[in-house]
Design a protein around this motif. Structure first.
Motif, PDB file in Angstrom:
ATOM      1  N   MET A   1     -24.082 -41.984 -12.801  1.00 57.47           N
ATOM      2  CA  MET A   1     -24.577 -40.734 -12.246  1.00 57.47           C
ATOM      3  C   MET A   1     -25.719 -40.186 -13.090  1.00 57.47           C
ATOM      4  SD  MET A   1     -22.430 -37.661 -10.732  1.00 57.47           S
ATOM      5  CE  MET A   1     -22.386 -36.400 -11.949  1.00 57.47           C
TER       6      MET A   1
ATOM      7  N   ARG B   1     -29.369 -38.907 -11.649  1.00 62.38           N
ATOM      8  CA  ARG B   1     -29.908 -37.556 -11.786  1.00 62.38           C
ATOM      9  C   ARG B   1     -31.267 -37.604 -12.457  1.00 62.38           C
ATOM     10  NH1 ARG B   1     -25.647 -35.666 -14.558  1.00 62.38           N
ATOM     11  NH2 ARG B   1     -27.064 -34.684 -15.988  1.00 62.38           N
TER      12      ARG B   1
ATOM     13  N   LEU C   1     -26.575 -40.169  -5.518  1.00 62.54           N
ATOM     14  CA  LEU C   1     -26.322 -38.739  -5.694  1.00 62.54           C
ATOM     15  C   LEU C   1     -27.647 -38.030  -5.948  1.00 62.54           C
ATOM     16  CD1 LEU C   1     -23.199 -39.081  -7.974  1.00 62.54           C
ATOM     17  CD2 LEU C   1     -23.275 -38.704  -5.519  1.00 62.54           C
ATOM     18  N   GLU C   2     -27.861 -36.932  -5.281  1.00 61.22           N
ATOM     19  CA  GLU C   2     -29.112 -36.199  -5.461  1.00 61.22           C
ATOM     20  C   GLU C   2     -28.827 -34.705  -5.342  1.00 61.22           C
ATOM     21  OE1 GLU C   2     -32.247 -37.545  -2.888  1.00 61.22           O
ATOM     22  OE2 GLU C   2     -33.587 -35.950  -3.555  1.00 61.22           O
ATOM     23  N   TYR C   3     -29.372 -33.947  -6.268  1.00 62.73           N
ATOM     24  CA  TYR C   3     -29.143 -32.495  -6.309  1.00 62.73           C
ATOM     25  C   TYR C   3     -30.474 -31.782  -6.470  1.00 62.73           C
ATOM     26  CZ  TYR C   3     -24.510 -34.280  -7.429  1.00 62.73           C
ATOM     27  OH  TYR C   3     -23.332 -34.965  -7.407  1.00 62.73           O
ATOM     28  N   ARG C   4     -30.532 -30.577  -5.949  1.00 64.41           N
ATOM     29  CA  ARG C   4     -31.695 -29.705  -6.201  1.00 64.41           C
ATOM     30  C   ARG C   4     -31.149 -28.366  -6.654  1.00 64.41           C
ATOM     31  NH1 ARG C   4     -34.242 -31.337  -0.688  1.00 64.41           N
ATOM     32  NH2 ARG C   4     -34.903 -33.428  -1.234  1.00 64.41           N
ATOM     33  N   TRP C   5     -31.110 -28.159  -7.960  1.00 66.76           N
ATOM     34  CA  TRP C   5     -30.445 -26.973  -8.487  1.00 66.76           C
ATOM     35  C   TRP C   5     -31.331 -25.737  -8.398  1.00 66.76           C
ATOM     36  CZ3 TRP C   5     -29.999 -31.383 -11.992  1.00 66.76           C
ATOM     37  CH2 TRP C   5     -28.771 -32.024 -11.876  1.00 66.76           C
TER      38      TRP C   5
ATOM     39  N   ASP D   1     -17.097 -32.622 -10.691  1.00 70.49           N
ATOM     40  CA  ASP D   1     -18.397 -33.029 -11.226  1.00 70.49           C
ATOM     41  C   ASP D   1     -19.385 -33.414 -10.122  1.00 70.49           C
ATOM     42  OD1 ASP D   1     -17.240 -32.629 -13.650  1.00 70.49           O
ATOM     43  OD2 ASP D   1     -17.325 -34.702 -14.318  1.00 70.49           O
ATOM     44  N   PHE D   2     -18.908 -34.154  -9.132  1.00 73.43           N
ATOM     45  CA  PHE D   2     -19.833 -34.628  -8.092  1.00 73.43           C
ATOM     46  C   PHE D   2     -20.391 -33.477  -7.257  1.00 73.43           C
ATOM     47  CE2 PHE D   2     -18.536 -39.355  -7.519  1.00 73.43           C
ATOM     48  CZ  PHE D   2     -19.051 -39.628  -8.771  1.00 73.43           C
ATOM     49  N   HIS D   3     -19.669 -32.371  -7.168  1.00 73.44           N
ATOM     50  CA  HIS D   3     -20.200 -31.232  -6.428  1.00 73.44           C
ATOM     51  C   HIS D   3     -21.228 -30.465  -7.261  1.00 73.44           C
ATOM     52  CE1 HIS D   3     -16.217 -31.252  -3.999  1.00 73.44           C
ATOM     53  NE2 HIS D   3     -17.061 -32.172  -3.592  1.00 73.44           N
ATOM     54  N   GLU D   4     -21.093 -30.573  -8.576  1.00 73.91           N
ATOM     55  CA  GLU D   4     -22.002 -29.858  -9.479  1.00 73.91           C
ATOM     56  C   GLU D   4     -23.224 -30.693  -9.820  1.00 73.91           C
ATOM     57  OE1 GLU D   4     -21.180 -26.753 -10.341  1.00 73.91           O
ATOM     58  OE2 GLU D   4     -19.358 -27.011  -9.179  1.00 73.91           O
ATOM     59  N   GLY D   5     -23.041 -32.008  -9.861  1.00 71.61           N
ATOM     60  CA  GLY D   5     -24.119 -32.875 -10.336  1.00 71.61           C
ATOM     61  C   GLY D   5     -24.187 -32.915 -11.847  1.00 71.61           C
ATOM     62  N   THR D   6     -23.121 -32.515 -12.507  1.00 70.66           N
ATOM     63  CA  THR D   6     -23.056 -32.520 -13.963  1.00 70.66           C
ATOM     64  C   THR D   6     -21.749 -33.178 -14.374  1.00 70.66           C
ATOM     65  OG1 THR D   6     -24.128 -30.362 -13.941  1.00 70.66           O
ATOM     66  CG2 THR D   6     -23.191 -31.079 -16.021  1.00 70.66           C
TER      67      THR D   6
ATOM     68  N   LYS E   1     -22.128 -24.268  -4.994  1.00 73.56           N
ATOM     69  CA  LYS E   1     -23.570 -24.335  -4.763  1.00 73.56           C
ATOM     70  C   LYS E   1     -23.783 -25.502  -3.805  1.00 73.56           C
ATOM     71  CE  LYS E   1     -26.394 -21.399  -7.002  1.00 73.56           C
ATOM     72  NZ  LYS E   1     -27.579 -20.723  -6.402  1.00 73.56           N
TER      73      LYS E   1
ATOM     74  N   ASN F   1     -27.109 -26.944  -2.977  1.00 69.38           N
ATOM     75  CA  ASN F   1     -27.849 -27.735  -3.963  1.00 69.38           C
ATOM     76  C   ASN F   1     -27.533 -29.234  -3.883  1.00 69.38           C
ATOM     77  OD1 ASN F   1     -28.119 -25.423  -6.811  1.00 69.38           O
ATOM     78  ND2 ASN F   1     -28.692 -25.209  -4.688  1.00 69.38           N
ATOM     79  N   ILE F   2     -26.552 -29.584  -3.043  1.00 71.52           N
ATOM     80  CA  ILE F   2     -26.208 -31.002  -2.872  1.00 71.52           C
ATOM     81  C   ILE F   2     -27.080 -31.548  -1.746  1.00 71.52           C
ATOM     82  CG2 ILE F   2     -24.390 -32.640  -2.300  1.00 71.52           C
ATOM     83  CD1 ILE F   2     -22.372 -30.511  -3.304  1.00 71.52           C
TER      84      ILE F   2
ATOM     85  N   ILE G   1     -21.380 -38.107  -1.242  1.00 70.42           N
ATOM     86  CA  ILE G   1     -20.250 -37.703  -2.077  1.00 70.42           C
ATOM     87  C   ILE G   1     -18.946 -37.925  -1.318  1.00 70.42           C
ATOM     88  CG2 ILE G   1     -19.146 -35.689  -3.135  1.00 70.42           C
ATOM     89  CD1 ILE G   1     -22.022 -34.773  -3.855  1.00 70.42           C
TER      90      ILE G   1
END
Lengths: 209, 383
Positions: A1, A5, A66-70, B55-60, B111, B114-115, B121
């Motif tokens: 992961m 990211r 997995l891809e996120y845009r915070w 973690d997978f929902h946060e991306g951290t 959030k 943001n996903i 996921i």
């Protein structure tokens, strides 16, 4: 992961720059058949990476995408805008009498909103550092990467961020340790204004002042 | 009973489809500030903190390491429950019940906006050997369940549409809700299916938001500012994970979770002893399954109760007077605690336009979402 990211947010630039300096790994020999052996009275089945890569071992594969845009929000958003303008911004809490960067909207000590934004100097002091001849994904480096925690001038003690030390003359541990030390004064080296994107990488690295 | 546990502080941000103006930290800070003010506590008076996050929902990775600042929990006991929101509530409940803490906090947030690829996921949650290779639309897992439910319940798809109409209508009275709407069953049934028989309007929309609950022993709670809501019983359960081995029509996990909570709460006849229900309705038909669990009903009886109108906000067994996830928005791990927060406000008589008249006791039923067979239940009472 972590790999996913990183590549999603910061495409290639830094990674490829590091990779260019990596030594070539010798090509792998073709693997022999998978066979049980007895050695020193112990039985086992030796496996090599090529057996696995060559599909000779039964296993499941899945590559997560997995891809996120915070949302950066108030504090990080303004900090990043500051970097784009070549400024390091911090925030001040008048109750706890401290100034911190990176900024946060609230003080994690007294749990109240921060009181004021302040522009800080783009210079500081090395709190701690390491000299790395291996990248984050275990590629060997000839010119080492030097991560360091920099305490930014004008902040309270033990406040700062992780960055890199760069533009040193030496490339060996002994040589580098003659150029930098804990407590070393450093200054930020910025990307040219036109190339800044509003990211921590807008500062290329810190270098001895 | 010794060491009874109460919810003494409720704080949440209004749920919204997007929240670009706030980071997740700033959103949680807002919810925590409200909850602590509601309870009349400072962070230093809180003994322990629980956060519910994946973690997978946060991306951290190890995302709970980023929790302390925004809860006022730096250098304090903090731990994460990577599970359903009610499992997090149960952890905080047990810490107080056991005497390990006088005051405990449980937090969850979403959030979801943001996903970028929710489907990736969800795909990771399916069995890699038998289920993932087909690359089915993740909502299809819900659709499979919905078809079997309607089949065994001998119910028409219209009943699921009625849940949507009711919950999105209820949400119009809820200032925390993102998806209030006046719809007719015909409009829902006309909507395109995402995985037939499941229609788009029968899937709750994603929402961002944060929720913080402050728990305290009853003894401690009486000296605090908040109006305590008693946690009378709590339960949780997991069924078989395999898509082939699960009982599709019935939410067995929810029945087991309710039984555990009812045993602790000494509830014998839920229909008589519980005034209203906040249950998971991530997909409209799930409300029917979860209501059947909460009322100990056979498959299909929940559908008939809904058709009869008795689950309306002003009916005799109100279900999701807040609007549920269909009306408020679906916030992954936060959804169960949002349901709990809504129930607590009702029991304090502070639910405003969505207030259920004379609400003295409530049951909350949660589900961990597709493709899980895990959920929880909690019984709450006004003091």
């Amino acid at each position: 992961m972590a790999r996913e990211r990183r590549s999603a947010r910061r495409p290639a630039a830094k990674v490829s720059r590091l990779r260019k300096k990596t030594a070539k790994v010798p090509p792998q020999q073709a693997p022999g058949p998978i066979e049980p052996v007895v050695r020193d009275g112990l039985r086992g089945t030796p496996l090599r990476d090529a057996h696995v890569q060559g599909g000779m071992v039964s296993l499941e594969r899945w590559e997560p995408k997995l891809e996120y845009r915070w949302d950066t929000g108030v504090a990080i958003g303004r900090f990043l805008e500051g970097l784009r303008e070549g400024k390091i911004l911090g925030v001040r809490c008048d109750r706890c009498h401290r100034t911190v960067t990176p900024p946060r909207a609230f003080c994690e000590w007294c749990f109240k909103p921060m009181d004021a934004w302040v522009e800080l100097a783009d210079a500081g002091t090395i709190n701690t550092f390491s000299i790395c001849f291996i990248t984050w994904d275990m590629q060997p480096l000839e010119v080492p990467q030097i991560p360091a925690v920099i305490e930014i001038d004008g902040t309270s003690p033990r406040v700062g961020f992780l960055h890199l030390i760069g533009a040193l003359r030496a490339h060996t541990v002994d040589g580098i340790r003659k150029e930098i030390r804990v407590g070393q004064r450093v200054r930020a080296v910025w990307k040219p204004a036109a190339e800044r994107t509003g990211a921590i990488t807008d500062i290329l690295h810190f270098t001895p002042a | 009973m010794e060491n009874q546990v109460a919810i003494v502080g409720v704080g949440l941000t209004p749920l919204r489809p997007v929240s670009p103006d706030l980071s997740f930290r700033e959103m949680i800070f807002e919810a925590a500030t409200r909850a602590y003010a509601d309870a009349g506590v400072t962070p230093r008076e809180i003994d322990t903190f629980v956060t519910v996050a994946e973690d997978f929902h946060e991306g951290t990775s190890i995302t709970d390491e980023y929790t302390p600042d925004q809860l006022g929990a730096v250098r304090r006991p903090v731990h994460t429950v990577a599970g359903d929101g009610l499992q997090g509530l149960a952890a905080a409940y047990m810490l107080v019940r056991s005497g390990a803490a006088d005051v405990a906090v449980v937090e969850a947030h979403s959030k979801a906006s943001n996903i970028v690829h929710h489907e990736e996921i969800l795909a990771l949650a399916l069995d890699p050997t038998y289920e993932r290779p087909w690359r089915v639309n993740p909502h299809a897992v819900a659709a499979l369940e919905m078809r079997r439910y309607l089949h065994e319940a001998n119910a028409s798809p219209e009943v699921s549409a009625q849940v949507v109409v009711k919950n999105r209508g209820n949400a119009l009275r809820n200032p925390f809700a993102a998806y209030g709407a006046s719809l007719s069953p015909e409009e829902v049934l006309r909507d395109a299916p995402v995985a037939e028989p499941l229609r788009g309007l029968e899937v709750s929309g994603y929402a961002d938001g944060a929720v913080v609950l402050v728990l305290a022993s009853m003894e401690r709670g009486r000296s605090l500012a908040g109006r305590p809501v008693l946690i009378r019983g709590i339960g949780w359960a997991s069924d078989e994970p395999s898509l082939s081995g699960r009982p599709w029509a019935q939410a067995v996990y929810a029945h087991l979770a309710c039984e555990m909570a009812y045993r602790l709460a000494a509830i014998h006849a839920p229909a008589n002893e519980i005034d209203f229900f906040e249950v998971d309705d991530t997909y409209a038909y799930k409300e029917l399954q979860h209501l059947e669990a909460a009322l100990r009903l056979e498959v299909g009886e929940g559908a008939r109760l809904t058709v009869s109108g008795r689950t309306a906000r002003d009916g005799e067994l109100p279900v999701n007077p807040s609007g549920g996830s269909l009306g408020m928005g679906y916030g992954y791990d936060a959804s169960a605690l949002v349901r709990t927060a809504m129930a607590a406000l009702q029991l304090r008589g502070e639910a405003g336009a969505m207030q259920v008249t004379g609400a003295r006791s409530a049951a909350v039923v949660s589900w961990r979402g597709v493709p899980t067979t895990s959920g929880g239940a909690v019984v709450l009472s006004a003091q």
